[in-house]
Design a protein around this motif. Structure first.
Motif, short mmCIF file in Angstrom:
data_model
loop_
_atom_site.label_atom_id
_atom_site.label_comp_id
_atom_site.label_asym_id
_atom_site.label_seq_id
_atom_site.Cartn_x
_atom_site.Cartn_y
_atom_site.Cartn_z
N GLU A 47 4.95 -2.93 12.24
CA GLU A 47 5.73 -3.99 12.89
C GLU A 47 5.77 -5.25 12.04
N GLY A 48 5.50 -5.12 10.77
CA GLY A 48 5.52 -6.25 9.86
C GLY A 48 5.74 -5.75 8.45
N PRO A 49 5.49 -6.61 7.45
CA PRO A 49 5.74 -6.23 6.05
C PRO A 49 4.84 -5.10 5.57
N CYS A 50 5.40 -4.24 4.72
CA CYS A 50 4.68 -3.07 4.18
C CYS A 50 4.95 -2.96 2.68
N THR A 51 4.01 -2.34 1.99
CA THR A 51 4.17 -2.04 0.58
C THR A 51 3.64 -0.64 0.33
N ARG A 98 -4.34 -11.26 4.28
CA ARG A 98 -5.00 -10.12 4.93
C ARG A 98 -4.19 -8.85 4.67
N VAL A 99 -4.84 -7.88 4.09
CA VAL A 99 -4.17 -6.63 3.71
C VAL A 99 -4.92 -5.44 4.31
N TYR A 123 -1.90 -7.89 9.66
CA TYR A 123 -2.18 -7.42 8.30
C TYR A 123 -0.88 -7.00 7.60
N HIS A 124 -0.82 -7.24 6.29
CA HIS A 124 0.24 -6.66 5.47
C HIS A 124 -0.22 -5.23 5.15
N ARG A 131 -0.91 -0.58 14.72
CA ARG A 131 -1.94 -1.46 15.23
C ARG A 131 -2.26 -2.60 14.25
N LEU A 132 -2.49 -2.24 12.98
CA LEU A 132 -2.92 -3.24 12.00
C LEU A 132 -1.80 -4.22 11.65
N SER A 133 -0.57 -3.75 11.60
CA SER A 133 0.54 -4.68 11.36
C SER A 133 0.68 -5.62 12.55
#
Length: 281
Positions: free
Chosen positions: A137-141, A156-157, A116-117, A110-112
């Motif tokens: 569904e986007g960048p992750c760390t 936005r993280v 949001y990263h 949801r957040l990606s």
């Protein structure tokens, strides 16, 4: 007179693990076809071995599974692509993912999706974290507990935690990121059982002459319990079974505390307690 053994009230299987293990045994008992778990059902070699004796195998990937086999998803969840592969092959899938693990999976997605990263405080090599990341569904760390917090090029993280993360580590990462980024969304996905178990272990460690923490050496939550106890009571040992206990560890001890990870079966905890009670005080 033997030593007194005090067992933490939260020692042994948590609700989620008990639910999954019961489900596996139910499926294995009713199925006429082979049953396998996708990865070890829980991080406890003794429990996995007992299931193997009941005819439940373990595979590391859906590609290894033969047609007509029932696949059980373990407590830690599975990588999204593996579940898709099982569906495409028409395999029967029983989802044993703990509901508390499904929450960070859903939040990562949801957040990606909202831009949001996603940052996950946990062990990148752990099955649960791999599963959570697969839903983004986007960048992750991934930030390892106790490790450095890398620079992230994002305004936005969103911060999530491995369910067995130590609360202070989640707080550290959220606090540091809050000063670096314009917006930080913190979603506390630490399991309530983890918090309660860790608080129980800390309290126990302050009241006894030594601590034994029981559970798989590959179990993250068990290792965390041992680390926490050792900070309070240096005479802390992490064992998988009573066979590892050494009388010399307990010289001069009258009271020993016993805690156990969420994936440690009751019968293993009881075996360790019985051996401890047989040692001279």
């Amino acid at each position: 007179m033997g030593m007194e053994v005090r067992i933490a009230k939260t020692a042994g299987f948590c609700w989620g693990v008990r639910r999954t293990v019961d489900r596996v045994m139910e499926v294995a008992g009713a199925a006429s076809n082979p049953v396998v778990t996708l990865g070890p059902i829980i991080h406890n070699p003794q429990a996995v071995e007992r299931m193997r004796a009941q005819g439940v195998g373990t595979v590391q990937a859906v590609a290894e599974v033969e047609r007509g086999t029932t696949v059980v998803v373990r407590t830690h969840g599975a990588i999204r692509s593996e579940l898709q592969a099982a569906k495409e092959r028409g395999l029967s899938v029983v989802d044993g993912t703990c509901p508390y693990v499904k929450y960070p999976q859903a939040m990562a997605r949801r957040l990606s999706g909202e831009g949001y990263h996603v940052v996950v405080v946990g062990d990148a090599a752990h099955a649960e974290v791999k599963g959570v990341l697969s839903y983004a569904e986007g960048p992750c760390t991934v930030v390892k507990p106790g490790g450095p917090i890398p620079e992230i090029d994002a305004k936005r993280v969103a911060v999530l935690a491995q369910t067995t993360c130590i609360g202070a580590e989640f707080e550290r990462v959220v606090g540091a990121l809050a000063l670096r980024h314009r917006e930080v969304r913190a979603v506390n996905t630490i399991c309530n059982d983890t918090d309660e178990r860790q608080a129980d272990a800390r309290q126990l460690a302050s009241e006894v002459d030594a601590v034994v923490v029981v559970g798989g050496k590959n179990s993250a939550n068990t290792r965390h319990l041992a680390e926490l106890c050792r900070q309070i009571q240096p005479r802390t040992w992490h064992v998988e079974t009573e066979e590892e206990l050494q009388p010399g560890w307990f010289e001069g001890c009258k009271v020993v505390g016993l805690s156990a990870g969420a994936s440690t079966p009751d019968w293993v905890v009881e075996g360790v307690a019985a051996r401890l009670r047989s040692l001279p005080a």
